[in-house]
Design an enzyme around this catalytic site. Structure first.
Site, mmCIF file in Angstrom:
data_model
loop_
_atom_site.group_PDB
_atom_site.id
_atom_site.type_symbol
_atom_site.label_atom_id
_atom_site.label_comp_id
_atom_site.label_asym_id
_atom_site.label_seq_id
_atom_site.Cartn_x
_atom_site.Cartn_y
_atom_site.Cartn_z
ATOM 1 N N ASP A 259 -11.699 15.688 -4.024
ATOM 2 C CA ASP A 259 -11.702 14.547 -3.098
ATOM 3 C C ASP A 259 -13.145 14.158 -2.775
ATOM 4 O O ASP A 259 -13.658 14.431 -1.685
ATOM 5 C CB ASP A 259 -10.932 14.896 -1.824
ATOM 6 C CG ASP A 259 -9.472 15.194 -2.105
ATOM 7 O OD1 ASP A 259 -8.983 14.783 -3.160
ATOM 8 O OD2 ASP A 259 -8.827 15.852 -1.265
ATOM 9 N N LYS A 281 -7.031 17.378 -9.238
ATOM 10 C CA LYS A 281 -6.353 16.392 -8.386
ATOM 11 C C LYS A 281 -7.364 15.360 -7.899
ATOM 12 O O LYS A 281 -8.422 15.718 -7.378
ATOM 13 C CB LYS A 281 -5.700 17.076 -7.187
ATOM 14 C CG LYS A 281 -4.915 16.116 -6.291
ATOM 15 C CD LYS A 281 -4.201 16.865 -5.176
ATOM 16 C CE LYS A 281 -5.139 17.264 -4.058
ATOM 17 N NZ LYS A 281 -5.632 16.085 -3.271
ATOM 18 N N HIS A 283 -8.194 11.502 -5.831
ATOM 19 C CA HIS A 283 -7.841 10.448 -4.872
ATOM 20 C C HIS A 283 -8.720 9.263 -5.255
ATOM 21 O O HIS A 283 -9.770 9.029 -4.666
ATOM 22 C CB HIS A 283 -8.149 10.886 -3.435
ATOM 23 C CG HIS A 283 -7.011 11.522 -2.724
ATOM 24 N ND1 HIS A 283 -5.786 10.909 -2.560
ATOM 25 C CD2 HIS A 283 -6.899 12.730 -2.116
ATOM 26 C CE1 HIS A 283 -4.974 11.714 -1.883
ATOM 27 N NE2 HIS A 283 -5.623 12.826 -1.607
ATOM 28 N N LYS A 314 0.674 9.685 -3.568
ATOM 29 C CA LYS A 314 1.720 9.732 -2.539
ATOM 30 C C LYS A 314 2.440 8.385 -2.404
ATOM 31 O O LYS A 314 2.486 7.775 -1.334
ATOM 32 C CB LYS A 314 1.163 10.171 -1.187
ATOM 33 C CG LYS A 314 0.605 11.589 -1.167
ATOM 34 C CD LYS A 314 0.188 11.995 0.239
ATOM 35 C CE LYS A 314 -0.299 13.438 0.287
ATOM 36 N NZ LYS A 314 -1.632 13.600 -0.349
ATOM 37 N N ASP A 317 6.956 3.559 -1.307
ATOM 38 C CA ASP A 317 7.454 2.203 -1.085
ATOM 39 C C ASP A 317 8.710 1.993 -1.924
ATOM 40 O O ASP A 317 9.178 2.905 -2.607
ATOM 41 C CB ASP A 317 6.373 1.176 -1.451
ATOM 42 C CG ASP A 317 6.403 -0.043 -0.529
ATOM 43 O OD1 ASP A 317 7.521 -0.544 -0.265
ATOM 44 O OD2 ASP A 317 5.327 -0.478 -0.089
ATOM 45 N N THR A 321 7.834 -2.119 -5.883
ATOM 46 C CA THR A 321 6.436 -2.074 -5.448
ATOM 47 C C THR A 321 5.693 -0.903 -6.078
ATOM 48 O O THR A 321 4.582 -1.061 -6.594
ATOM 49 C CB THR A 321 6.354 -1.984 -3.913
ATOM 50 O OG1 THR A 321 6.987 -3.130 -3.344
ATOM 51 C CG2 THR A 321 4.908 -1.921 -3.448
ATOM 52 N N GLN A 430 -5.041 20.413 9.669
ATOM 53 C CA GLN A 430 -4.766 21.100 8.410
ATOM 54 C C GLN A 430 -4.608 22.593 8.671
ATOM 55 O O GLN A 430 -5.367 23.193 9.430
ATOM 56 C CB GLN A 430 -5.911 20.870 7.415
ATOM 57 C CG GLN A 430 -5.775 21.626 6.095
ATOM 58 C CD GLN A 430 -4.618 21.156 5.239
ATOM 59 O OE1 GLN A 430 -3.467 21.343 5.627
ATOM 60 N NE2 GLN A 430 -4.906 20.570 4.096
#
Length: 480
Positions: A259, A281, A283, A314, A317, A321, A430
Protein backbone atom coordinates in the site's frame (compact mmCIF):
# COMPACT_ATOMS: atom_id res chain seq x y z
CA UNK A 1 -28.76 -44.45 28.55
CA UNK A 2 -28.88 -42.37 25.33
CA UNK A 3 -32.48 -41.18 25.65
CA UNK A 4 -35.20 -40.49 28.22
CA UNK A 5 -38.25 -41.56 26.32
CA UNK A 6 -40.91 -39.31 24.89
CA UNK A 7 -39.47 -36.18 26.53
CA UNK A 8 -36.41 -36.18 24.27
CA UNK A 9 -38.12 -34.99 21.08
CA UNK A 10 -39.74 -31.88 22.59
CA UNK A 11 -36.51 -31.10 24.45
CA UNK A 12 -34.38 -31.18 21.28
CA UNK A 13 -36.96 -29.13 19.38
CA UNK A 14 -37.14 -26.61 22.21
CA UNK A 15 -33.37 -26.18 22.23
CA UNK A 16 -33.32 -25.74 18.46
CA UNK A 17 -36.04 -23.10 18.66
CA UNK A 18 -33.90 -20.98 21.01
CA UNK A 19 -30.90 -21.40 18.66
CA UNK A 20 -28.89 -23.68 20.91
CA UNK A 21 -28.12 -25.68 17.75
CA UNK A 22 -26.89 -23.67 14.78
CA UNK A 23 -26.11 -24.98 11.31
CA UNK A 24 -23.83 -23.33 8.75
CA UNK A 25 -20.07 -22.80 8.80
CA UNK A 26 -18.44 -22.06 12.14
CA UNK A 27 -14.82 -21.90 13.26
CA UNK A 28 -14.33 -23.78 16.50
CA UNK A 29 -11.86 -22.88 19.27
CA UNK A 30 -9.46 -25.44 17.77
CA UNK A 31 -9.48 -23.56 14.46
CA UNK A 32 -11.43 -26.34 12.76
CA UNK A 33 -14.33 -25.31 10.57
CA UNK A 34 -17.56 -27.06 11.59
CA UNK A 35 -21.03 -27.26 9.97
CA UNK A 36 -22.67 -27.19 13.40
CA UNK A 37 -22.26 -25.03 16.47
CA UNK A 38 -23.81 -25.89 19.83
CA UNK A 39 -24.25 -23.12 22.39
CA UNK A 40 -26.43 -23.80 25.43
CA UNK A 41 -25.47 -20.69 27.39
CA UNK A 42 -28.68 -18.92 26.40
CA UNK A 43 -30.90 -21.31 28.34
CA UNK A 44 -30.02 -19.54 31.60
CA UNK A 45 -32.45 -16.82 30.48
CA UNK A 46 -35.24 -19.36 29.93
CA UNK A 47 -36.10 -20.81 33.36
CA UNK A 48 -38.58 -23.40 32.10
CA UNK A 49 -36.16 -24.81 29.53
CA UNK A 50 -33.31 -24.69 32.04
CA UNK A 51 -35.37 -26.75 34.49
CA UNK A 52 -36.38 -29.17 31.74
CA UNK A 53 -32.75 -29.79 30.77
CA UNK A 54 -31.68 -30.18 34.40
CA UNK A 55 -34.53 -32.62 35.15
CA UNK A 56 -33.61 -34.70 32.09
CA UNK A 57 -29.95 -34.86 33.14
CA UNK A 58 -30.91 -35.98 36.65
CA UNK A 59 -33.35 -38.58 35.30
CA UNK A 60 -30.59 -39.96 33.07
CA UNK A 61 -28.39 -40.40 36.14
CA UNK A 62 -31.23 -42.14 37.97
CA UNK A 63 -31.91 -44.46 35.04
CA UNK A 64 -28.23 -45.40 34.91
CA UNK A 65 -28.30 -46.39 38.59
CA UNK A 66 -25.37 -44.14 39.49
CA UNK A 67 -24.49 -43.81 43.16
CA UNK A 68 -23.05 -40.41 44.13
CA UNK A 69 -22.79 -38.03 47.08
CA UNK A 70 -22.19 -34.65 45.44
CA UNK A 71 -22.57 -32.98 42.04
CA UNK A 72 -20.17 -30.70 40.18
CA UNK A 73 -20.89 -28.90 36.90
CA UNK A 74 -18.10 -28.31 34.41
CA UNK A 75 -17.53 -24.54 34.26
CA UNK A 76 -19.22 -22.55 33.01
CA UNK A 77 -22.35 -23.55 31.07
CA UNK A 78 -23.03 -26.62 33.20
CA UNK A 79 -22.90 -24.69 36.49
CA UNK A 80 -26.53 -23.47 36.38
CA UNK A 81 -27.63 -26.97 35.35
CA UNK A 82 -25.86 -28.48 38.36
CA UNK A 83 -27.35 -25.78 40.58
CA UNK A 84 -30.92 -26.59 39.53
CA UNK A 85 -30.32 -30.34 39.92
CA UNK A 86 -28.91 -29.93 43.42
CA UNK A 87 -31.51 -27.41 44.57
CA UNK A 88 -34.44 -29.46 43.26
CA UNK A 89 -33.20 -32.79 44.60
CA UNK A 90 -31.48 -31.57 47.79
CA UNK A 91 -28.02 -32.81 46.78
CA UNK A 92 -24.79 -31.14 47.97
CA UNK A 93 -23.06 -29.23 45.19
CA UNK A 94 -19.42 -28.41 44.53
CA UNK A 95 -18.14 -25.62 42.29
CA UNK A 96 -14.90 -26.01 40.38
CA UNK A 97 -13.16 -22.79 39.45
CA UNK A 98 -11.31 -22.50 36.15
CA UNK A 99 -8.56 -20.58 37.86
CA UNK A 100 -7.39 -20.24 41.46
CA UNK A 101 -8.35 -17.04 43.26
CA UNK A 102 -5.39 -14.89 44.28
CA UNK A 103 -7.23 -13.81 47.42
CA UNK A 104 -9.30 -15.36 50.22
CA UNK A 105 -9.10 -19.17 50.44
CA UNK A 106 -7.42 -19.49 47.00
CA UNK A 107 -9.32 -22.75 46.45
CA UNK A 108 -10.06 -24.40 43.11
CA UNK A 109 -13.09 -26.24 44.50
CA UNK A 110 -15.74 -24.50 46.59
CA UNK A 111 -18.18 -26.32 48.85
CA UNK A 112 -17.99 -28.96 51.56
CA UNK A 113 -15.46 -31.61 50.52
CA UNK A 114 -15.49 -35.00 52.23
CA UNK A 115 -12.57 -37.09 50.92
CA UNK A 116 -13.68 -40.55 49.83
CA UNK A 117 -17.11 -39.42 48.63
CA UNK A 118 -18.20 -39.80 44.99
CA UNK A 119 -18.89 -36.73 42.88
CA UNK A 120 -21.04 -36.85 39.73
CA UNK A 121 -19.93 -34.50 36.95
CA UNK A 122 -22.51 -32.63 34.86
CA UNK A 123 -21.65 -31.28 31.39
CA UNK A 124 -23.66 -29.71 28.57
CA UNK A 125 -21.72 -30.95 25.52
CA UNK A 126 -18.86 -33.44 25.18
CA UNK A 127 -16.56 -33.46 22.16
CA UNK A 128 -13.13 -34.80 23.08
CA UNK A 129 -13.94 -35.20 26.78
CA UNK A 130 -11.09 -32.93 27.86
CA UNK A 131 -13.23 -30.53 29.92
CA UNK A 132 -14.81 -33.37 31.90
CA UNK A 133 -11.39 -34.93 32.42
CA UNK A 134 -9.91 -31.65 33.67
CA UNK A 135 -12.74 -31.27 36.17
CA UNK A 136 -12.36 -34.88 37.30
CA UNK A 137 -8.64 -34.42 37.90
CA UNK A 138 -9.25 -31.34 40.05
CA UNK A 139 -11.88 -33.18 42.12
CA UNK A 140 -9.67 -36.25 42.50
CA UNK A 141 -6.84 -34.10 43.85
CA UNK A 142 -9.27 -33.08 46.60
CA UNK A 143 -9.68 -36.75 47.55
CA UNK A 144 -13.01 -37.30 45.80
CA UNK A 145 -13.95 -40.24 43.59
CA UNK A 146 -15.20 -39.61 40.05
CA UNK A 147 -16.73 -42.60 38.29
CA UNK A 148 -19.45 -41.13 36.09
CA UNK A 149 -20.39 -38.04 34.10
CA UNK A 150 -23.76 -37.02 32.66
CA UNK A 151 -23.87 -34.96 29.48
CA UNK A 152 -26.80 -33.47 27.63
CA UNK A 153 -25.27 -33.99 24.18
CA UNK A 154 -22.48 -36.33 23.09
CA UNK A 155 -21.01 -35.11 19.78
CA UNK A 156 -19.69 -38.66 19.18
CA UNK A 157 -16.17 -37.49 18.42
CA UNK A 158 -14.28 -39.77 20.77
CA UNK A 159 -15.03 -38.17 24.13
CA UNK A 160 -16.78 -41.23 25.54
CA UNK A 161 -13.82 -43.47 24.71
CA UNK A 162 -11.33 -40.99 26.12
CA UNK A 163 -13.18 -40.78 29.42
CA UNK A 164 -13.61 -44.56 29.55
CA UNK A 165 -9.83 -44.88 29.18
CA UNK A 166 -9.51 -42.80 32.35
CA UNK A 167 -12.09 -44.81 34.29
CA UNK A 168 -15.03 -42.44 33.83
CA UNK A 169 -18.33 -43.66 32.36
CA UNK A 170 -20.11 -41.11 30.18
CA UNK A 171 -23.93 -41.19 30.07
CA UNK A 172 -25.60 -38.98 27.47
CA UNK A 173 -29.15 -37.69 27.33
CA UNK A 174 -28.80 -37.51 23.56
CA UNK A 175 -26.21 -38.18 20.89
CA UNK A 176 -25.59 -35.86 17.98
CA UNK A 177 -26.88 -38.52 15.58
CA UNK A 178 -30.16 -38.78 17.49
CA UNK A 179 -30.50 -35.00 17.61
CA UNK A 180 -30.07 -34.79 13.82
CA UNK A 181 -32.64 -37.54 13.35
CA UNK A 182 -35.19 -35.69 15.50
CA UNK A 183 -34.63 -32.34 13.79
CA UNK A 184 -34.88 -33.90 10.34
CA UNK A 185 -38.13 -35.65 11.30
CA UNK A 186 -39.46 -32.32 12.56
CA UNK A 187 -38.38 -30.74 9.22
CA UNK A 188 -36.15 -28.28 11.06
CA UNK A 189 -33.17 -29.29 8.89
CA UNK A 190 -32.86 -31.07 5.55
CA UNK A 191 -31.10 -34.29 4.56
CA UNK A 192 -28.18 -32.41 3.03
CA UNK A 193 -27.45 -30.67 6.34
CA UNK A 194 -27.66 -33.99 8.18
CA UNK A 195 -25.20 -35.51 5.73
CA UNK A 196 -22.73 -32.63 6.08
CA UNK A 197 -22.72 -32.84 9.86
CA UNK A 198 -22.39 -36.62 9.92
CA UNK A 199 -19.47 -36.52 7.49
CA UNK A 200 -17.76 -33.89 9.60
CA UNK A 201 -18.19 -35.95 12.75
CA UNK A 202 -16.91 -39.12 11.09
CA UNK A 203 -13.86 -37.31 9.72
CA UNK A 204 -12.98 -35.57 12.98
CA UNK A 205 -12.82 -38.14 15.74
CA UNK A 206 -10.39 -37.54 18.60
CA UNK A 207 -8.01 -40.38 19.43
CA UNK A 208 -8.16 -41.55 23.01
CA UNK A 209 -5.27 -43.14 24.88
CA UNK A 210 -4.96 -45.49 27.84
CA UNK A 211 -3.09 -44.47 30.97
CA UNK A 212 0.05 -46.08 29.53
CA UNK A 213 -0.20 -43.89 26.43
CA UNK A 214 -1.20 -46.61 23.97
CA UNK A 215 -4.00 -45.52 21.61
CA UNK A 216 -7.44 -47.03 21.72
CA UNK A 217 -8.89 -48.54 18.56
CA UNK A 218 -11.04 -45.64 17.40
CA UNK A 219 -10.81 -43.80 14.11
CA UNK A 220 -8.11 -41.17 13.92
CA UNK A 221 -8.92 -37.83 12.35
CA UNK A 222 -7.33 -37.52 8.93
CA UNK A 223 -4.43 -35.13 8.58
CA UNK A 224 -5.11 -31.87 6.86
CA UNK A 225 -4.31 -31.74 3.16
CA UNK A 226 -1.07 -30.03 2.21
CA UNK A 227 -1.04 -27.11 -0.20
CA UNK A 228 0.31 -29.36 -2.96
CA UNK A 229 -2.43 -31.95 -2.36
CA UNK A 230 -5.13 -29.27 -2.40
CA UNK A 231 -3.73 -27.96 -5.69
CA UNK A 232 -4.60 -31.31 -7.30
CA UNK A 233 -8.21 -31.51 -6.11
CA UNK A 234 -10.55 -32.14 -9.05
CA UNK A 235 -12.80 -29.12 -8.32
CA UNK A 236 -10.07 -26.64 -7.45
CA UNK A 237 -10.16 -23.31 -9.30
CA UNK A 238 -7.21 -22.96 -11.74
CA UNK A 239 -6.03 -19.73 -10.09
CA UNK A 240 -6.19 -21.32 -6.63
CA UNK A 241 -4.33 -24.37 -7.94
CA UNK A 242 -1.60 -22.21 -9.45
CA UNK A 243 -1.24 -20.25 -6.22
CA UNK A 244 -1.07 -23.36 -4.03
CA UNK A 245 1.58 -24.92 -6.26
CA UNK A 246 3.84 -21.89 -6.18
CA UNK A 247 3.31 -21.59 -2.41
CA UNK A 248 4.54 -25.15 -2.00
CA UNK A 249 7.43 -24.64 -4.43
CA UNK A 250 8.65 -21.40 -2.81
CA UNK A 251 7.68 -22.43 0.74
CA UNK A 252 5.84 -19.19 1.33
CA UNK A 253 2.30 -18.29 2.34
CA UNK A 254 3.06 -14.60 2.69
CA UNK A 255 1.18 -11.90 0.77
CA UNK A 256 2.78 -8.47 0.74
CA UNK A 257 0.34 -5.59 1.12
CA UNK A 258 2.14 -2.98 -0.98
CA UNK A 259 0.00 0.00 0.00
CA UNK A 260 2.37 2.67 -1.29
CA UNK A 261 1.64 5.88 -3.18
CA UNK A 262 4.51 5.90 -5.69
CA UNK A 263 4.88 3.48 -8.60
CA UNK A 264 8.65 3.34 -8.25
CA UNK A 265 8.38 2.14 -4.65
CA UNK A 266 5.77 -0.45 -5.67
CA UNK A 267 8.07 -1.92 -8.32
CA UNK A 268 11.11 -1.82 -6.03
CA UNK A 269 9.24 -3.74 -3.34
CA UNK A 270 7.96 -6.28 -5.88
CA UNK A 271 11.46 -6.90 -7.21
CA UNK A 272 13.21 -7.05 -3.85
CA UNK A 273 10.61 -9.09 -1.96
CA UNK A 274 9.19 -11.13 -4.84
CA UNK A 275 11.22 -14.26 -3.98
CA UNK A 276 9.77 -14.25 -0.44
CA UNK A 277 6.08 -13.87 -1.28
CA UNK A 278 3.34 -15.84 -2.98
CA UNK A 279 1.22 -12.80 -3.75
CA UNK A 280 1.45 -9.02 -3.91
CA UNK A 281 -1.61 -6.99 -2.92
CA UNK A 282 -2.14 -3.59 -4.51
CA UNK A 283 -4.35 -0.56 -3.95
CA UNK A 284 -3.91 1.13 -7.30
CA UNK A 285 -6.26 3.97 -6.45
CA UNK A 286 -3.69 5.33 -3.97
CA UNK A 287 -0.89 5.44 -6.55
CA UNK A 288 -0.19 9.07 -7.45
CA UNK A 289 1.44 8.14 -10.75
CA UNK A 290 -0.51 5.09 -11.93
CA UNK A 291 -0.16 4.04 -15.56
CA UNK A 292 -0.86 0.78 -17.31
CA UNK A 293 2.84 0.62 -18.19
CA UNK A 294 3.58 0.39 -14.47
CA UNK A 295 1.27 -2.61 -14.21
CA UNK A 296 2.97 -4.22 -17.23
CA UNK A 297 6.27 -3.92 -15.37
CA UNK A 298 4.63 -5.43 -12.29
CA UNK A 299 3.38 -8.38 -14.36
CA UNK A 300 6.93 -8.95 -15.62
CA UNK A 301 8.23 -9.02 -12.05
CA UNK A 302 5.40 -11.35 -11.00
CA UNK A 303 6.37 -13.83 -13.71
CA UNK A 304 10.07 -13.55 -12.87
CA UNK A 305 9.63 -14.11 -9.14
CA UNK A 306 6.52 -16.32 -9.35
CA UNK A 307 3.88 -14.50 -7.38
CA UNK A 308 0.28 -13.51 -8.15
CA UNK A 309 -1.12 -9.98 -8.22
CA UNK A 310 -4.15 -9.25 -6.05
CA UNK A 311 -5.93 -5.91 -6.41
CA UNK A 312 -7.66 -5.09 -3.12
CA UNK A 313 -10.52 -3.24 -4.85
CA UNK A 314 -13.32 -4.45 -2.55
CA UNK A 315 -16.05 -4.20 -5.18
CA UNK A 316 -19.40 -3.40 -3.56
CA UNK A 317 -21.92 -2.26 -6.15
CA UNK A 318 -24.55 -3.74 -8.45
CA UNK A 319 -23.42 -6.20 -11.10
CA UNK A 320 -23.48 -3.85 -14.08
CA UNK A 321 -21.44 -1.22 -12.24
CA UNK A 322 -18.74 -3.56 -10.92
CA UNK A 323 -18.42 -5.09 -14.37
CA UNK A 324 -17.49 -1.67 -15.77
CA UNK A 325 -15.21 -0.89 -12.82
CA UNK A 326 -13.39 -4.20 -13.29
CA UNK A 327 -12.79 -4.12 -17.05
CA UNK A 328 -12.69 -0.41 -17.83
CA UNK A 329 -12.01 3.01 -16.41
CA UNK A 330 -8.51 4.31 -15.80
CA UNK A 331 -7.23 1.18 -14.06
CA UNK A 332 -8.49 -1.67 -16.31
CA UNK A 333 -8.00 -4.00 -13.36
CA UNK A 334 -9.01 -7.19 -15.15
CA UNK A 335 -6.14 -6.79 -17.60
CA UNK A 336 -3.44 -7.23 -14.97
CA UNK A 337 -4.81 -8.55 -11.63
CA UNK A 338 -4.96 -12.31 -11.09
CA UNK A 339 -7.32 -11.82 -8.16
CA UNK A 340 -9.73 -9.19 -6.90
CA UNK A 341 -12.08 -9.14 -3.94
CA UNK A 342 -15.66 -8.12 -3.27
CA UNK A 343 -18.11 -7.44 -0.46
CA UNK A 344 -21.23 -9.62 -0.40
CA UNK A 345 -23.55 -6.77 0.69
CA UNK A 346 -24.94 -6.20 -2.85
CA UNK A 347 -25.88 -9.87 -3.20
CA UNK A 348 -24.82 -12.38 -5.83
CA UNK A 349 -25.05 -9.77 -8.60
CA UNK A 350 -21.64 -8.43 -7.61
CA UNK A 351 -20.05 -11.83 -8.31
CA UNK A 352 -22.02 -12.36 -11.51
CA UNK A 353 -20.93 -8.99 -12.85
CA UNK A 354 -17.28 -9.62 -12.04
CA UNK A 355 -17.20 -13.12 -13.44
CA UNK A 356 -18.61 -12.00 -16.78
CA UNK A 357 -15.33 -10.15 -17.19
CA UNK A 358 -12.98 -12.36 -15.18
CA UNK A 359 -13.89 -15.88 -16.28
CA UNK A 360 -12.78 -15.51 -19.92
CA UNK A 361 -9.49 -14.02 -18.65
CA UNK A 362 -8.93 -16.89 -16.18
CA UNK A 363 -9.13 -14.59 -13.15
CA UNK A 364 -10.44 -15.29 -9.66
CA UNK A 365 -12.27 -13.51 -6.85
CA UNK A 366 -12.07 -13.52 -3.06
CA UNK A 367 -15.16 -12.70 -0.99
CA UNK A 368 -14.78 -10.63 2.16
CA UNK A 369 -16.20 -12.85 4.90
CA UNK A 370 -14.56 -11.16 7.90
CA UNK A 371 -12.50 -8.02 8.50
CA UNK A 372 -9.70 -7.28 10.95
CA UNK A 373 -10.96 -3.87 12.10
CA UNK A 374 -12.60 -3.16 15.44
CA UNK A 375 -16.40 -3.10 15.26
CA UNK A 376 -16.58 -4.86 11.89
CA UNK A 377 -20.10 -5.97 10.96
CA UNK A 378 -18.74 -8.83 8.85
CA UNK A 379 -19.57 -11.52 11.41
CA UNK A 380 -22.18 -14.20 12.07
CA UNK A 381 -24.91 -14.34 9.44
CA UNK A 382 -22.93 -12.05 7.15
CA UNK A 383 -19.99 -14.46 7.16
CA UNK A 384 -22.24 -17.45 6.56
CA UNK A 385 -23.86 -15.62 3.63
CA UNK A 386 -20.41 -15.04 2.14
CA UNK A 387 -19.63 -18.75 2.37
CA UNK A 388 -22.91 -19.69 0.69
CA UNK A 389 -22.27 -17.19 -2.10
CA UNK A 390 -18.79 -18.61 -2.66
CA UNK A 391 -20.15 -22.14 -2.88
CA UNK A 392 -22.78 -21.03 -5.40
CA UNK A 393 -20.14 -19.34 -7.58
CA UNK A 394 -17.12 -21.59 -7.12
CA UNK A 395 -16.34 -21.37 -10.85
CA UNK A 396 -15.06 -17.83 -10.14
CA UNK A 397 -14.70 -17.44 -6.35
CA UNK A 398 -11.48 -19.00 -5.06
CA UNK A 399 -11.77 -18.19 -1.36
CA UNK A 400 -12.14 -15.57 1.35
CA UNK A 401 -10.65 -12.62 3.10
CA UNK A 402 -11.26 -13.64 6.71
CA UNK A 403 -9.78 -13.75 10.17
CA UNK A 404 -9.95 -17.53 10.29
CA UNK A 405 -11.12 -20.55 8.34
CA UNK A 406 -14.80 -20.04 7.53
CA UNK A 407 -15.36 -22.92 5.08
CA UNK A 408 -14.65 -26.62 5.41
CA UNK A 409 -14.03 -27.02 1.69
CA UNK A 410 -10.28 -27.42 0.99
CA UNK A 411 -10.79 -25.95 -2.49
CA UNK A 412 -11.28 -22.51 -0.93
CA UNK A 413 -8.35 -20.36 0.17
CA UNK A 414 -8.37 -18.20 3.29
CA UNK A 415 -6.33 -14.98 3.37
CA UNK A 416 -6.00 -13.03 6.61
CA UNK A 417 -4.95 -9.37 6.93
CA UNK A 418 -4.01 -7.63 10.15
CA UNK A 419 -0.97 -9.81 10.90
CA UNK A 420 2.14 -8.80 12.83
CA UNK A 421 4.74 -10.84 14.66
CA UNK A 422 3.34 -9.50 17.93
CA UNK A 423 -0.40 -9.11 18.56
CA UNK A 424 -1.74 -5.59 19.06
CA UNK A 425 -3.52 -2.78 17.22
CA UNK A 426 -3.33 0.79 15.96
CA UNK A 427 -5.23 3.99 16.74
CA UNK A 428 -7.55 3.53 13.74
CA UNK A 429 -9.12 0.28 14.85
CA UNK A 430 -6.87 -2.23 13.09
CA UNK A 431 -6.35 -5.38 15.15
CA UNK A 432 -3.22 -7.50 14.71
CA UNK A 433 -2.68 -11.21 15.29
CA UNK A 434 0.48 -13.28 14.99
CA UNK A 435 1.20 -15.73 12.13
CA UNK A 436 1.01 -18.65 14.57
CA UNK A 437 -2.42 -17.54 15.76
CA UNK A 438 -3.78 -16.94 12.25
CA UNK A 439 -2.27 -19.93 10.42
CA UNK A 440 -1.62 -22.43 13.19
CA UNK A 441 -4.72 -21.96 15.33
CA UNK A 442 -7.38 -20.26 13.19
CA UNK A 443 -6.75 -22.34 10.08
CA UNK A 444 -6.09 -19.58 7.56
CA UNK A 445 -3.79 -20.24 4.58
CA UNK A 446 -2.09 -16.96 3.74
CA UNK A 447 -1.10 -13.98 5.89
CA UNK A 448 -1.35 -10.46 4.44
CA UNK A 449 1.32 -8.15 5.86
CA UNK A 450 1.90 -4.50 5.01
CA UNK A 451 3.29 -2.08 7.57
CA UNK A 452 5.11 -4.82 9.46
CA UNK A 453 7.36 -5.22 6.41
CA UNK A 454 7.25 -1.89 4.57
CA UNK A 455 7.96 0.16 7.72
CA UNK A 456 10.86 -2.06 8.79
CA UNK A 457 14.45 -0.81 8.60
CA UNK A 458 15.28 -3.85 6.46
CA UNK A 459 12.24 -4.84 4.39
CA UNK A 460 13.78 -8.05 3.06
CA UNK A 461 14.79 -9.24 6.51
CA UNK A 462 11.31 -8.47 7.83
CA UNK A 463 9.65 -10.26 4.91
CA UNK A 464 11.77 -13.35 5.55
CA UNK A 465 10.82 -13.31 9.22
CA UNK A 466 7.13 -13.24 8.33
CA UNK A 467 7.57 -15.87 5.62
CA UNK A 468 9.32 -18.27 7.98
CA UNK A 469 6.83 -17.68 10.80
CA UNK A 470 3.82 -18.29 8.55
CA UNK A 471 5.35 -21.33 6.86
CA UNK A 472 6.34 -22.92 10.17
CA UNK A 473 2.80 -22.33 11.47
CA UNK A 474 1.45 -24.10 8.38
CA UNK A 475 3.82 -27.04 8.88
CA UNK A 476 2.84 -27.31 12.55
CA UNK A 477 -0.81 -27.48 11.47
CA UNK A 478 0.08 -30.42 9.24
CA UNK A 479 1.89 -32.09 12.13
CA UNK A 480 5.20 -31.95 10.27
Amino acid sequence: MAAVGAALGPLVTGLYDVQAFKFGDFVLKSGLSSPIYIDLRGIVSRPRLLSQVADTLFQTAQNAGISFDTVCGVPYTALPLATVICSTNQIPMLIRRKETKDYGTKRLVEGTINPGETCLIIEDVVTSGSSVLETAEVLQKEGLKVTDAIVLLDREQGGKDKLQAHGIRLHSVCTLSKMLEILEQQKKIDAETVGRVKRFIQENVFVAANHNGSPLSIKEAPKELSFSARAELPRIHPVASKLLRLMQKKETNLCLSADVSEARELLQLADALGPSICMLKTHVDILNDFTLDVMKELITLAKRHEFLIFEDRKFADIGNTVKKQYEGGVFKIASWADLVNAHVVPGSGVVKGLQEVGLPLHRGCLLIAEMSSTGSLATGDYTRAAVRMAEEHSEFVVGFISGSRVSMKPEFLHLTPGVQLEAGGDNLGQQYNSPQEVIGKRGSDIIIVGRGIISAADCLEAAEMYRKAAWEAYLSRLGV
